[in-house]
Design a protein around this motif. Structure first.
Motif, PDB file in Angstrom:
ATOM      1  N   SER B   4       0.832  -1.203   0.000  1.00 55.78           N
ATOM      2  CA  SER B   4       0.000   0.000   0.000  1.00 55.78           C
ATOM      3  C   SER B   4       0.868   1.254   0.000  1.00 55.78           C
ATOM      4  O   SER B   4       0.596   2.217  -0.716  1.00 55.78           O
ATOM      5  CB  SER B   4      -0.938  -0.017   1.202  1.00 55.78           C
ATOM      6  OG  SER B   4      -0.184  -0.190   2.382  1.00 55.78           O
ATOM      7  N   GLU B   5       1.931   1.234   0.783  1.00 52.72           N
ATOM      8  CA  GLU B   5       2.836   2.396   0.829  1.00 52.72           C
ATOM      9  C   GLU B   5       3.606   2.536  -0.480  1.00 52.72           C
ATOM     10  O   GLU B   5       3.814   3.640  -0.982  1.00 52.72           O
ATOM     11  CB  GLU B   5       3.815   2.254   1.998  1.00 52.72           C
ATOM     12  CG  GLU B   5       3.120   2.322   3.357  1.00 52.72           C
ATOM     13  CD  GLU B   5       4.002   1.830   4.503  1.00 52.72           C
ATOM     14  OE1 GLU B   5       3.568   1.967   5.647  1.00 52.72           O
ATOM     15  OE2 GLU B   5       5.100   1.298   4.247  1.00 52.72           O
ATOM     16  N   LEU B   7       2.597   1.696  -3.398  1.00 56.31           N
ATOM     17  CA  LEU B   7       1.706   2.208  -4.449  1.00 56.31           C
ATOM     18  C   LEU B   7       1.528   3.715  -4.361  1.00 56.31           C
ATOM     19  O   LEU B   7       1.471   4.401  -5.380  1.00 56.31           O
ATOM     20  CB  LEU B   7       0.344   1.505  -4.376  1.00 56.31           C
ATOM     21  CG  LEU B   7       0.331   0.101  -4.966  1.00 56.31           C
ATOM     22  CD1 LEU B   7      -0.981  -0.606  -4.618  1.00 56.31           C
ATOM     23  CD2 LEU B   7       0.535   0.129  -6.475  1.00 56.31           C
ATOM     24  N   VAL B   8       1.436   4.239  -3.155  1.00 54.72           N
ATOM     25  CA  VAL B   8       1.305   5.688  -2.978  1.00 54.72           C
ATOM     26  C   VAL B   8       2.561   6.375  -3.521  1.00 54.72           C
ATOM     27  O   VAL B   8       2.497   7.301  -4.347  1.00 54.72           O
ATOM     28  CB  VAL B   8       1.097   6.061  -1.494  1.00 54.72           C
ATOM     29  CG1 VAL B   8       1.238   7.563  -1.274  1.00 54.72           C
ATOM     30  CG2 VAL B   8      -0.255   5.568  -0.991  1.00 54.72           C
ATOM     31  N   ASP B   9       3.706   5.901  -3.086  1.00 56.97           N
ATOM     32  CA  ASP B   9       4.959   6.543  -3.498  1.00 56.97           C
ATOM     33  C   ASP B   9       5.209   6.386  -5.000  1.00 56.97           C
ATOM     34  O   ASP B   9       5.656   7.318  -5.669  1.00 56.97           O
ATOM     35  CB  ASP B   9       6.129   5.956  -2.707  1.00 56.97           C
ATOM     36  CG  ASP B   9       7.413   6.701  -3.018  1.00 56.97           C
ATOM     37  OD1 ASP B   9       7.544   7.853  -2.560  1.00 56.97           O
ATOM     38  OD2 ASP B   9       8.266   6.165  -3.766  1.00 56.97           O
ATOM     39  N   THR B  11       3.010   5.965  -7.441  1.00 58.80           N
ATOM     40  CA  THR B  11       2.096   6.815  -8.206  1.00 58.80           C
ATOM     41  C   THR B  11       2.643   8.233  -8.256  1.00 58.80           C
ATOM     42  O   THR B  11       2.716   8.862  -9.312  1.00 58.80           O
ATOM     43  CB  THR B  11       0.689   6.815  -7.554  1.00 58.80           C
ATOM     44  OG1 THR B  11       0.242   5.471  -7.444  1.00 58.80           O
ATOM     45  CG2 THR B  11      -0.304   7.622  -8.371  1.00 58.80           C
ATOM     46  N   ILE B  44      -1.188  -3.203 -10.989  1.00 60.03           N
ATOM     47  CA  ILE B  44      -2.328  -2.542 -10.322  1.00 60.03           C
ATOM     48  C   ILE B  44      -2.420  -1.086 -10.791  1.00 60.03           C
ATOM     49  O   ILE B  44      -3.496  -0.580 -11.118  1.00 60.03           O
ATOM     50  CB  ILE B  44      -2.159  -2.590  -8.783  1.00 60.03           C
ATOM     51  CG1 ILE B  44      -2.230  -4.038  -8.292  1.00 60.03           C
ATOM     52  CG2 ILE B  44      -3.193  -1.712  -8.079  1.00 60.03           C
ATOM     53  CD1 ILE B  44      -1.775  -4.236  -6.857  1.00 60.03           C
TER      54      ILE B  44
END
Lengths: 276, 276
Positions: B4-5, B7-9, B11, B44
């Motif tokens: 999850s972390e 994916l944030v970074d 993006t 994803i």
């Protein structure tokens, strides 16, 4: 939608809308998810940005609450970038006749503008800026970059009247590098009365151009929230402006010796990174 | 670091570096994760962007491969935004003497510039653009926005020589709205010889200014990859330029009747959204 997909979309959505309050119900509806799941998503986002020191997710509690993405670059990023930028500016091929410095490459690099814009927006993140002001021509990309990260409009004062902007307000100022009285103007409808304005410019020698913009802000009954320039040339005569911030300070230019000496400006000491 | 972390970074990292190839090992090292996990993350991301029609993650296989984020807005987004923009332009208070149109509010809104920049960058995503060119003053924020999403530099031709840019190349052109010969110039070091250049401007009446920029590109031994303007005023005299794209087409301006009629320009029919 799965958490992983929500996080990708949420990151993109928030980054595209800095300083804008987004409610939890908005995200809950967008993703057809429970508010509790959205809260957990946002906690992950907040934590990741904070760990990297490259963004703040501000949570506002209560019925009118939500989250707001605040573009931010931490002190480490700021020191690294400004040291690098100052050393790139020390290239003697930048020296132009009259002790001017060629900066158009920096001002037309979208990656430089991203970092410069983020840094200046960090400094003024909580200054309630209504608009960013600059004067044509080379300040425009800078002002746009700052305005983008603060998510406010930017306005461009012009040195010559144009038929495509309608009625204008004009002021006179002393252009110190040219030692003559010049004129700049702004369309009356470009700036709302009473705005809190951040003044931005690319290069400051004497500061005369800045005083012109200060006058324009006063003519629009506004307040000057701050003055920030990309480069100041410190060796030059006394400044007409006291309270300004520079990202890079040029200490010496000697065309004969092919020498230009620069260092990070007072931005680093004048920004309180600890309050974030 | 958790998925999850990451994916944030990821993006954020990719959005800040459009059209830049990032290798899988780079991300694997950044997050101390297995390449197989990174591949799953990227799948994803790719899937989420595609579902929203607001970005493309391109995967390049092989040893020199990696991923590239391509800013993109799908046809639905384009139609919705351009229809809205055209109707906002139909506000009669925009009419200025001489049948000019006040557009400075659009050109200084960072949210409009985000959408306009993304749309134009979608059209030229695979055109191998080296630089975006415009002429001062109002084209500058547009050119910056497009350049940002293509991640290339932008260059600004000037109508008056400046001491702060060094040696320049200048051309003459017929300014059709003023019916006189004008001059524009570009610093010699602003544009590499042989560049593939996208020409951008805010408003086109006769097209004279565009012909000046085409000449400048030729003087730099470059090629014109395309010409795109925010607004064309179609009712006006014959154009000096044939092959151009407009986002908005103004069909009628009647100051006496307080009437301005606009519609989306040929951008929608001249962009092949299906190839994405």
């Amino acid at each position: 939608m799965k958490r992983s997909e929500r996080l990708v979309d949420m990151t993109k959505y928030l980054m595209e809308r800095p300083h804008t309050l987004i409610s939890l119900p908005f995200f809950a509806k967008r993703y057809d998810a429970a508010k509790s799941s959205i809260s957990e998503d946002l906690a992950i986002l907040k934590h990741t940005l904070a760990a990297n020191q490259d963004g703040i997710l501000e949570t506002i509690a209560g019925a009118a609450g939500g989250v707001r993405y605040i573009p931010y670059l931490g002190q480490g990023h700021a020191e690294k970038y400004l040291t690098d930028l100052a050393s790139r500016i020390e290239d003697p091929s930048r020296i132009l006749p009259g002790n001017f410095v060629y900066l158009s490459d920096v001002l037309s690099s979208t990656q430089d503008l991203r970092l410069i814009g983020s840094l200046i927006a960090t400094r003024y993140a909580y200054s309630h800026i209504d608009a960013v002001m600059t004067v044509e021509t080379k300040g425009i990309p800078l002002a746009e970059a700052v305005a983008r990260y603060l998510n406010v409009p930017f306005v461009t004062a012009r040195k010559r009247s144009k038929v495509t902007e309608g009625a204008t307000v004009s002021v006179n100022y002393i252009s110190s590098s040219l030692e003559r009285v010049s004129k700049m103007e702004l369309p009356t409808r470009a700036l709302a009365k009473g705005s809190n304005v951040l003044i931005i410019d690319d290069f400051m020698k004497g500061g005369g151009t800045i005083t012109g913009m200060e006058q324009l802000v006063r003519e629009f009954e506004g307040t000057v929230a701050g003055i920030t320039v990309l480069c100041e040339a410190d060796f030059d005569k006394e400044k007409l402006v006291d309270d300004y911030i520079s990202l890079v300070k040029i200490n010496q230019i000697d065309a004969g010796k092919s020498l230009i000496v620069a260092e990070p400006g007072n931005f680093l000491t004048r920004t309180d990174f600890s309050r974030f």
